[in-house]
Design a protein around this motif. Structure first.
Motif, PDB file in Angstrom:
ATOM      1  N   THR A   1       0.831  -1.206   0.000  1.00  0.00           N
ATOM      2  CA  THR A   1       0.000   0.000   0.000  1.00  0.00           C
ATOM      3  C   THR A   1       0.862   1.251   0.000  1.00  0.00           C
ATOM      4  O   THR A   1       0.593   2.216  -0.741  1.00  0.00           O
ATOM      5  CB  THR A   1      -0.931  -0.006   1.216  1.00  0.00           C
ATOM      6  OG1 THR A   1      -1.753  -1.176   1.177  1.00  0.00           O
ATOM      7  CG2 THR A   1      -1.816   1.237   1.220  1.00  0.00           C
TER       8      THR A   1
ATOM      9  N   GLU B   1       0.973   4.136  -2.829  1.00  0.00           N
ATOM     10  CA  GLU B   1       0.765   5.570  -2.620  1.00  0.00           C
ATOM     11  C   GLU B   1       1.914   6.374  -3.206  1.00  0.00           C
ATOM     12  O   GLU B   1       1.709   7.428  -3.830  1.00  0.00           O
ATOM     13  CB  GLU B   1       0.623   5.856  -1.121  1.00  0.00           C
ATOM     14  CG  GLU B   1      -0.633   5.276  -0.477  1.00  0.00           C
ATOM     15  CD  GLU B   1      -1.899   5.937  -0.989  1.00  0.00           C
ATOM     16  OE1 GLU B   1      -1.845   7.134  -1.351  1.00  0.00           O
ATOM     17  OE2 GLU B   1      -2.948   5.264  -1.048  1.00  0.00           O
TER      18      GLU B   1
ATOM     19  N   ARG C   1       1.621   6.388  -6.964  1.00  0.00           N
ATOM     20  CA  ARG C   1       0.557   7.297  -7.424  1.00  0.00           C
ATOM     21  C   ARG C   1       1.013   8.746  -7.336  1.00  0.00           C
ATOM     22  O   ARG C   1       0.779   9.547  -8.248  1.00  0.00           O
ATOM     23  CB  ARG C   1      -0.698   7.083  -6.582  1.00  0.00           C
ATOM     24  CG  ARG C   1      -1.878   7.931  -7.044  1.00  0.00           C
ATOM     25  CD  ARG C   1      -3.153   7.549  -6.346  1.00  0.00           C
ATOM     26  NE  ARG C   1      -3.078   7.791  -4.910  1.00  0.00           N
ATOM     27  CZ  ARG C   1      -4.104   7.654  -4.091  1.00  0.00           C
ATOM     28  NH1 ARG C   1      -5.271   7.251  -4.564  1.00  0.00           N
ATOM     29  NH2 ARG C   1      -3.970   7.907  -2.806  1.00  0.00           N
ATOM     30  N   ALA C   2       1.716   9.080  -6.227  1.00  0.00           N
ATOM     31  CA  ALA C   2       2.229  10.451  -6.111  1.00  0.00           C
ATOM     32  C   ALA C   2       3.247  10.748  -7.206  1.00  0.00           C
ATOM     33  O   ALA C   2       3.265  11.843  -7.780  1.00  0.00           O
ATOM     34  CB  ALA C   2       2.857  10.642  -4.731  1.00  0.00           C
TER      35      ALA C   2
ATOM     36  N   ALA D   1      -4.186  12.602  -3.581  1.00  0.00           N
ATOM     37  CA  ALA D   1      -2.954  12.374  -2.845  1.00  0.00           C
ATOM     38  C   ALA D   1      -2.226  13.667  -2.518  1.00  0.00           C
ATOM     39  O   ALA D   1      -1.614  13.782  -1.451  1.00  0.00           O
ATOM     40  CB  ALA D   1      -2.023  11.453  -3.640  1.00  0.00           C
TER      41      ALA D   1
ATOM     42  N   LEU E   1       2.581  14.412   0.597  1.00  0.00           N
ATOM     43  CA  LEU E   1       1.686  13.308   0.252  1.00  0.00           C
ATOM     44  C   LEU E   1       0.795  12.988   1.454  1.00  0.00           C
ATOM     45  O   LEU E   1       1.282  12.679   2.543  1.00  0.00           O
ATOM     46  CB  LEU E   1       2.508  12.069  -0.132  1.00  0.00           C
ATOM     47  CG  LEU E   1       1.733  10.792  -0.433  1.00  0.00           C
ATOM     48  CD1 LEU E   1       0.784  10.985  -1.598  1.00  0.00           C
ATOM     49  CD2 LEU E   1       2.706   9.651  -0.701  1.00  0.00           C
TER      50      LEU E   1
ATOM     51  N   LEU F   1      -1.461  11.039   3.988  1.00  0.00           N
ATOM     52  CA  LEU F   1      -1.306   9.655   4.462  1.00  0.00           C
ATOM     53  C   LEU F   1      -2.557   9.123   5.169  1.00  0.00           C
ATOM     54  O   LEU F   1      -2.512   8.059   5.783  1.00  0.00           O
ATOM     55  CB  LEU F   1      -0.114   9.557   5.425  1.00  0.00           C
ATOM     56  CG  LEU F   1       1.259   9.867   4.819  1.00  0.00           C
ATOM     57  CD1 LEU F   1       2.316   9.814   5.894  1.00  0.00           C
ATOM     58  CD2 LEU F   1       1.586   8.902   3.697  1.00  0.00           C
TER      59      LEU F   1
ATOM     60  N   LEU G   1      -3.552   5.528   4.246  1.00  0.00           N
ATOM     61  CA  LEU G   1      -2.624   4.538   4.766  1.00  0.00           C
ATOM     62  C   LEU G   1      -2.787   4.353   6.272  1.00  0.00           C
ATOM     63  O   LEU G   1      -2.782   3.235   6.789  1.00  0.00           O
ATOM     64  CB  LEU G   1      -1.187   4.935   4.428  1.00  0.00           C
ATOM     65  CG  LEU G   1      -0.095   3.962   4.878  1.00  0.00           C
ATOM     66  CD1 LEU G   1      -0.304   2.586   4.270  1.00  0.00           C
ATOM     67  CD2 LEU G   1       1.289   4.493   4.512  1.00  0.00           C
TER      68      LEU G   1
END
Length: 576
Positions: A48, A52, A55-56, A91, A171, A173, A176
């Motif tokens: 995960t 992330e 994706r960022a 994000a 980013l 979080l 997450l």
């Protein structure tokens, strides 16, 4: 009492052993399942987090493209496109641009978002840690804003292979952290069971934001995997350890690209809670089984003891070859023991009859084997109907072997010595011929007649006959050394072999018969033997054809006229 103790000894220990084995197997399975669960959760968090970051990176690549790609309009239009992209992003919500030298150029953000706190100049360490050739996202640190952690990252915007700007953002979080909280509560029973630490053993991600930034250097799991182990190397472990005196189990998996590690932990008592219930259940089941076994033994001991003792005595008698009746009236009982007693009685009577028959057959076979080959004896025993006059046509290989100069030998030695020498010679000749698959047809004075191909034939009968002759010649050379020392004489054999069709069967009368072969093949083999010199083995062309590739051991002697035959015969000699 002995039967009672026997039943308890038979019933209880296996149950106890089975229970212990089941507990150990289940405990091992439970430990393995716990380790796999911990490693799986750590792997989920790691995937995960990487997702992330990817994706960022993709979104920052998109921002870089909007800022640098040709043909997208003026600077204001490009800024508007970037702001729109940031508004749609889940994000990131701002991007700060820096020059390749690290100077801040400006910030693009959502309209409602206040200007974020970012450095005017990127540190030299950041620039040096992010060389021109490097692609991808660089994670700097975790920053807290209004009690919510964000991950500060930098991405290089490139055009035509050269860096045009550095993009810095925070980013978010929250997804997450929510996953850490959900996994901990749903699968591990504690929302604080999962954390992410950096190489300095400081918490960088946790479901409880208050724990971010705290040091875990003295934490038990790090001591279990070597406290100075670097997270820049990929590895994953699932140890058992103590944390502040409490037994714990957990897992640790590294993210080498970040120098971080995902840590999963929970108390051992919580992880193995079902093990105690399982041990209690197995113990109760064992106790119940022991009580039932004891009750059954007490109830059935008297009814079973006497007939079982009688059956035991009967089996001992049978083992001692004493085939007697089962005592104590067991055979008259109508239960299972009665059936067993009657079966033992029938077995004893059958074994007694079979033993008598076997003794008689053994006596007859032993007597027959003194006059016939083992193959013929087995044939007679297997097919008694073959004991009739007559025969059948078969292709065989016949061997004649004769002692050269036997008359002179008989004149120079006492008759007892001659008989002893011939018996010794014929004993080893019989052993060699039988081992090679042949049968002894007859002994004719000092000669031996052997046959291959009857009563059972094999594809290599001719080759086995030739090898038997060669082995017999070699054995005579060895035997001569002994005979010279014992009697002062030497023996030489002349041998002849021929392959052809004969009539094989019983010859004689109804009261006295013998199994033999009749035909011209026998005469040719005998003529070849009479032609052979001492130590020589002569083979006919018919036998040579059957040898195939093995015929290279033969040497052609030419055409020879055999005594009593008009046509000549091609003769070969077996090389010494």
């Amino acid at each position: 009492m002995r039967l009672l103790l026997l039943m308890l000894a038979v019933a209880v220990p296996p149950l106890v052993g089975l229970g212990l084995v089941m507990m150990n197997v289940n405990a091992d399975a439970l430990r393995l399942a716990a380790r796999e669960l911990h490693l799986a959760i750590a792997g989920d968090v790691r995937r995960t987090l990487r997702g992330e970051l990817e994706r960022a990176q993709q979104e920052l690549d998109g921002v870089g493209y909007l800022l640098l790609a040709p043909g997208l309009g003026s600077g204001e239009e490009r800024d508007a496109l970037v702001a729109s992209k940031l508004t749609a992003s889940a994000a990131i919500d701002f991007v700060t641009l820096y020059s390749p030298q690290g100077e801040r150029l400006g910030t693009l953000k959502e309209k409602e978002l206040p200007l974020p706190a970012v450095p005017e100049m990127l540190p030299t360490s950041v620039l040096q840690a992010h060389p021109e050739s490097q692609q991808g996202l660089q994670v700097l640190d975790v920053v807290m804003k209004n009690g919510v952690p964000s991950l500060r990252v930098v991405q290089r915007a490139r055009k035509d292979g050269a860096t045009q700007a550095l993009l810095l953002t925070h980013l978010r979080l929250e997804p997450l952290l929510e996953q850490l909280r959900t996994l901990g509560e749903d699968r591990l029973g504690s929302r604080n069971a999962i954390s992410v630490v950096n190489d300095a053993r400081q918490v960088v991600l946790h479901a409880d934001p208050a724990r971010i930034g705290t040091s875990r250097k003295e934490h038990g799991i790090f001591m279990a995997v070597a406290g100075d182990a670097s997270f820049r190397s990929p590895f994953g472990v699932s140890p058992e350890f103590n944390d502040d005196g409490e037994p714990m189990v957990g897992a640790l998996e590294t993210l080498p690209e970040l120098g971080w590690a995902v840590v999963v932990q929970r108390p051992r008592a919580l992880a193995y809670a079902s093990l105690g219930w399982m041990r209690t259940g197995v113990g109760v089941a064992l106790a119940i089984c022991a009580v039932v076994a004891l009750a059954g033994a007490l109830l059935g001991a008297r009814q079973l003891a006497r007939p079982i003792e009688a059956l035991v005595r009967a089996t001992r008698d049978i083992a001692g070859r004493r085939f007697t009746r089962v005592e104590g009236g067991v055979e008259e009982r109508q239960d299972e023991l009665g059936h067993l007693g009657r079966s033992l009685g029938e077995m004893a009577r059958s074994l007694e009859s079979s033993e008598k028959e076997l003794v008689e057959q053994t006596r007859v076979r032993t007597a027959l084997s003194r006059y016939l080959s083992s193959d013929v004896v087995e044939l007679i025993a297997r097919e008694p109907e073959r004991l009739r006059l007559g025969g059948e046509r078969r292709e065989v290989t016949v061997l004649f072997s004769d002692v050269c100069g036997f008359t002179r030998l008989s004149e120079s030695l006492p008759p007892e010595t001659v008989v002893a020498l011939l018996n010794e010679l014929f004993t080893f000749a019989t052993e060699i011929i039988h081992r090679r698959g042949g049968i002894i047809d007859k002994f004719i004075g000092d000669s031996v007649m052997a046959v291959w191909g009857t009563p059972e034939s094999k594809p290599d009968d001719a080759r086995q006959a030739v090898e038997a002759a060669m082995e017999l010649r070699r054995w005579v050379e060895t035997g001569n050394r002994r005979w010279r020392q014992k009697w002062g004489v030497e023996v030489q054999l002349a041998m002849g072999l021929h392959t052809g069709t004969v009539v094989a069967g019983n010859l004689g009368s109804e009261k006295r018969m013998e199994y033999t072969v009749i035909g011209d093949t026998v005469n040719v083999a005998a003529r070849l033997e009479s032609m052979a010199q001492p130590g020589q083995i002569l083979v006919s062309a018919a036998t040579r054809e059957k040898l195939g590739p093995d015929a290279e051991v033969l040497r052609h002697l030419g055409e020879r006229a055999l005594h009593g035959r008009n046509a000549t015969t091609s003769v070969f000699e077996v090389a010494a």
